[in-house]
Design an enzyme around this catalytic site. Structure first.
Site, PDB file in Angstrom:
ATOM      1  N   GLU A 123       0.828  -1.210   0.000  1.00  0.00           N
ATOM      2  CA  GLU A 123       0.000   0.000   0.000  1.00  0.00           C
ATOM      3  C   GLU A 123       0.865   1.264   0.000  1.00  0.00           C
ATOM      4  O   GLU A 123       1.880   1.314   0.707  1.00  0.00           O
ATOM      5  CB  GLU A 123      -0.901   0.016   1.251  1.00  0.00           C
ATOM      6  CG  GLU A 123      -1.896  -1.129   1.272  1.00  0.00           C
ATOM      7  CD  GLU A 123      -2.799  -1.108   2.510  1.00  0.00           C
ATOM      8  OE1 GLU A 123      -2.733  -0.139   3.303  1.00  0.00           O
ATOM      9  OE2 GLU A 123      -3.579  -2.069   2.673  1.00  0.00           O
ATOM     10  N   GLU A 190      -8.812   1.742  -4.289  1.00  0.00           N
ATOM     11  CA  GLU A 190      -9.900   1.395  -3.376  1.00  0.00           C
ATOM     12  C   GLU A 190     -10.694   2.631  -2.959  1.00  0.00           C
ATOM     13  O   GLU A 190     -10.118   3.631  -2.492  1.00  0.00           O
ATOM     14  CB  GLU A 190      -9.323   0.682  -2.126  1.00  0.00           C
ATOM     15  CG  GLU A 190     -10.406   0.259  -1.149  1.00  0.00           C
ATOM     16  CD  GLU A 190      -9.935  -0.755  -0.109  1.00  0.00           C
ATOM     17  OE1 GLU A 190      -8.789  -1.226  -0.180  1.00  0.00           O
ATOM     18  OE2 GLU A 190     -10.747  -1.053   0.800  1.00  0.00           O
TER      19      GLU A 190
HETATM   20  O1  KIV Z   1      -6.576  -7.131   1.737  1.00  0.00           O
HETATM   21  C1  KIV Z   1      -7.414  -7.099   0.819  1.00  0.00           C
HETATM   22  O2  KIV Z   1      -8.349  -7.904   0.741  1.00  0.00           O
HETATM   23  C2  KIV Z   1      -7.272  -6.058  -0.197  1.00  0.00           C
HETATM   24  C3  KIV Z   1      -8.407  -5.863  -1.155  1.00  0.00           C
HETATM   25  C4  KIV Z   1      -9.542  -5.205  -0.493  1.00  0.00           C
HETATM   26  C5  KIV Z   1      -7.982  -5.155  -2.368  1.00  0.00           C
HETATM   27  O3  KIV Z   1      -6.294  -5.390  -0.231  1.00  0.00           O
END
Ligand code: KIV
Length: 272
Positions: A123, A190
């Site tokens: 991220e 997201e």
């Molecule tokens: O951890 C997860 O499930 C994610 C998705 C929501 C993209 O990063």
């Protein structure tokens, strides 16, 4: 719609890039164990994400922060054993890549070596670029994740839609370009405005996968427990539920309890 990529034997990052160019949407779901991964792969899903959402849906934590590298590797190994065709991506957990690019590389190497997965996801944008560069330099494919980044929940304090101001939107676009230019093979966006996601998808050459980012992106991802209705309490606007599995499982368990207590199970044919 062309279905040309449904027949590929193994989905690679190269295949995803081709799908973007040909306009074929990419279908991605999360999985955390062998049995689910095998079903998803058998159904023809293009990408399986071993998300750090395992922290919530598998372990019952209230955020993604507590899950460890060892736990993600455990889930990753289980998923990889169930998959033949889909590209498998594993989330790098909180604390394994931020602030120290050498640690980021050794975390990513452990994930790739110990699980046999195809890629990692992390991220953030500019703040994690050094880590992204170092992981990529080892030949490990990296997917970015911008917009609502659940590992930063304590910084924002809320799960509301992200990048709704001009400044935030501009930063997100800049970050998407940085990740793409660095060599990431894709980006998850997201919970951001659909128009902004559309702009990023048009400007950036790599596949953009949305979750709560509208339909003008290159593909979609959902958490499997949410789309099957195993989780009940989480119902953001972007979530489409394809099943009400929680109720179905409860119904089956209730029937089993009744059968056991009434001596209906096992019957003559169910014993030796
Ligand atoms: O951890 C997860 O499930 C994610 C998705 C929501 C993209 O990063």
């Amino acid at each position: 719609m062309t279905a040309s990529y449904r027949n590929v034997q193994k989905v690679t990052t190269h295949v995803l890039q081709e799908m973007k160019l040909q306009g074929e949407k990419i279908a991605m779901l999360t999985a955390y164990d062998f049995s689910f991964a095998k079903i998803l792969d058998g159904a023809g899903i293009d990408v399986i994400l071993v998300g750090d959402s395992a922290s919530n849906v598998m372990a019952g934590h209230t955020s993604t922060l507590p899950i460890t590298l060892n736990e993600m590797i455990y889930h990753g190994c289980s998923v990889v054993r169930g998959v033949k065709r889909a590209l498998v991506i594993i989330d790098m957990p909180f604390g394994t890549y931020q602030g120290n690019s050498k640690e980021a590389l050794s975390s990513a190497i452990r994930i790739m070596k110990e699980t046999g997965a195809d890629a990692v996801k992390l991220e953030g944008g500019k703040e994690v670029l050094e880590s992204v560069d170092r992981i990529l330099s080892a030949g490990i494919p990296v997917m970015g994740h911008l917009g609502l980044t659940p590992q930063s929940i304590h910084k924002f304090g809320t799960y509301v839609v992200r990048a709704s101001t001009e400044d935030e939107a501009n930063k997100l676009v800049d970050d998407a370009h940085l990740l793409s230019n660095a060599g990431c093979f894709g980006i998850v966006l997201e919970k951001i405005p659909a128009k902004l996601a559309e702009r990023v998808t048009r400007e950036v050459k790599i596949p953009i996968i949305g979750i709560g980012a509208g339909k003008e992106v290159d593909g979609q991802v959902l958490v499997i427990h949410d789309m099957l209705g195993i989780t009940q309490e989480f119902s953001p606007r972007f979530l489409r539920r394809y099943h009400n599995l929680s109720e179905e499982i409860k119904g089956s368990v209730t029937a089993y309890i009744n059968d056991v207590k009434s001596l209906d199970f096992p019957n003559e044919r169910e014993q030796y």
